[in-house]
Design a protein around this motif. Structure first.
Motif: not given
Length: 319
Positions: A4, A6-7, A41, A43, A80-82, A84, A303, A305, A316
């Motif tokens: 991804t 985001a990753w 992911l 982060w 958020d779940t990404d 951010n 998913r 986390h 994730r």
């Protein structure tokens, strides 16, 4: 499994580039889907600025995909779940000189429940960080008094279930106003006894699941404290556990349980009856590996986390 954007975005240094290269190798080897797949992911970076983390230790995700983390600095932050960071969404409890919170969960009304562990207090915050009310605060062993609070969850009627250890090794049930209803448990390793409850979760069967960490097992109770079943024993094999520190169910009615094992540094997936469905993770620093993981949460998309505490990050996975 596709990498991804985001990753990739979260690897900002040369050191992180090495981790990225390792992650790409894992993707080629691991393939898709199974419990040994690479994370989709990763982060988080170590630091005290907004959006950074220092030994994150508890996580909660609400139905609006707002992700809350509390770390070793006592900061509660919203993402958020990404991964951010959401602007101006950092706050701390009224005091943290004695220690920081160790549990987060979501109230049925959507507010955030914070286990202010060292202050024997339950704090309820709005998603915008406003303190709405506090429950408890009196340390002790008598009914209605609380010791170290490791986690708090609510049932559909908004009754609170409080996991305690230290002076008390028990679960205390409070009504929606915080008044004492009942409690159960005592120190020990026999059925119904506890050695450091680290986390609670309600299953789709309506029962209360307790991570009995130092007994290396999961105990399951009715909402009145009647023991339903126990599963897990000390070890490294599938079905065995080493210091289960957190537990979580998928949102909805999926009938399986995820367990974070601090000792084995992995996530293990179980049926409600305690049959192991696989494990994910092993010790290390690269993506797909964990260092002293404390917590996990499952979002509405299923998913997982994973709070990778000593690596100061979240991974994730789909498991």
């Amino acid at each position: 499994m596709p990498m991804t954007i985001a990753w990739i975005r979260n690897f900002r240094s040369l050191r992180d580039f090495g981790s990225l290269a390792w992650g790409l190798a894992l993707l080629l080897v691991a393939g898709c889907g199974g419990p040994r797949s690479a994370p989709e992911l990763v982060w988080g970076t170590r630091g005290v600025q907004n959006g950074q983390l220092v030994k994150p230790r508890a996580i909660a995700i609400d139905k609006e995909d707002r992700l809350y983390l509390v770390d070793w600095t006592a900061r509660i932050q919203r993402f958020d779940t990404d991964g951010n960071y959401q602007k101006d969404m950092t706050w701390t409890p009224p005091s943290w000189n004695n220690g920081r919170p160790s549990g987060l969960s979501i109230h049925p009304d959507g507010n955030l429940i914070v286990s202010d562990s060292h202050y024997s207090t339950i704090r309820i915050y709005s998603p915008e960080s406003k303190l709405l009310r506090s429950i408890g605060g009196k340390n002790g062993t008598a009914p209605g008094e609380l010791s170290y609070i490791s986690d708090v969850v609510c049932d559909k009627e908004s009754n609170f279930y409080v996991a305690e250890f230290g002076e008390n090794q028990r679960i205390t049930k409070l009504d929606p106003d915080g008044k004492f209803i009942t409690c159960w448990g005592e120190p020990g390793s026999e059925p119904g006894q506890f050695a450091r409850i680290r986390a609670l979760a309600f299953g789709p069967d309506g029962n209360l699941y307790a991570a009995d960490a130092c007994n290396h097992r999961i105990q399951v109770f009715t909402t009145d404290g009647k023991l339903v079943r126990i599963f897990g024993s000390s070890g490294k094999e599938p079905g065995e556990l080493s210091y289960p520190y957190d537990i979580a169910f998928p949102m909805g009615q999926a009938e399986h349980l995820y367990v974070m094992e601090y000792g084995n540094q992995r996530v293990q997936k179980f049926t409600l009856e305690g049959k192991s469905l696989g494990t994910w993770g092993r010790p290390g620093r690269e993506p797909g590996r964990l260092s002293s993981p404390w917590a996990l949460a499952v979002d509405r998309l299923g998913r997982v986390h994973v709070v990778d505490s000593e690596n100061h990050r979240v991974q994730r996975i789909r498991f």
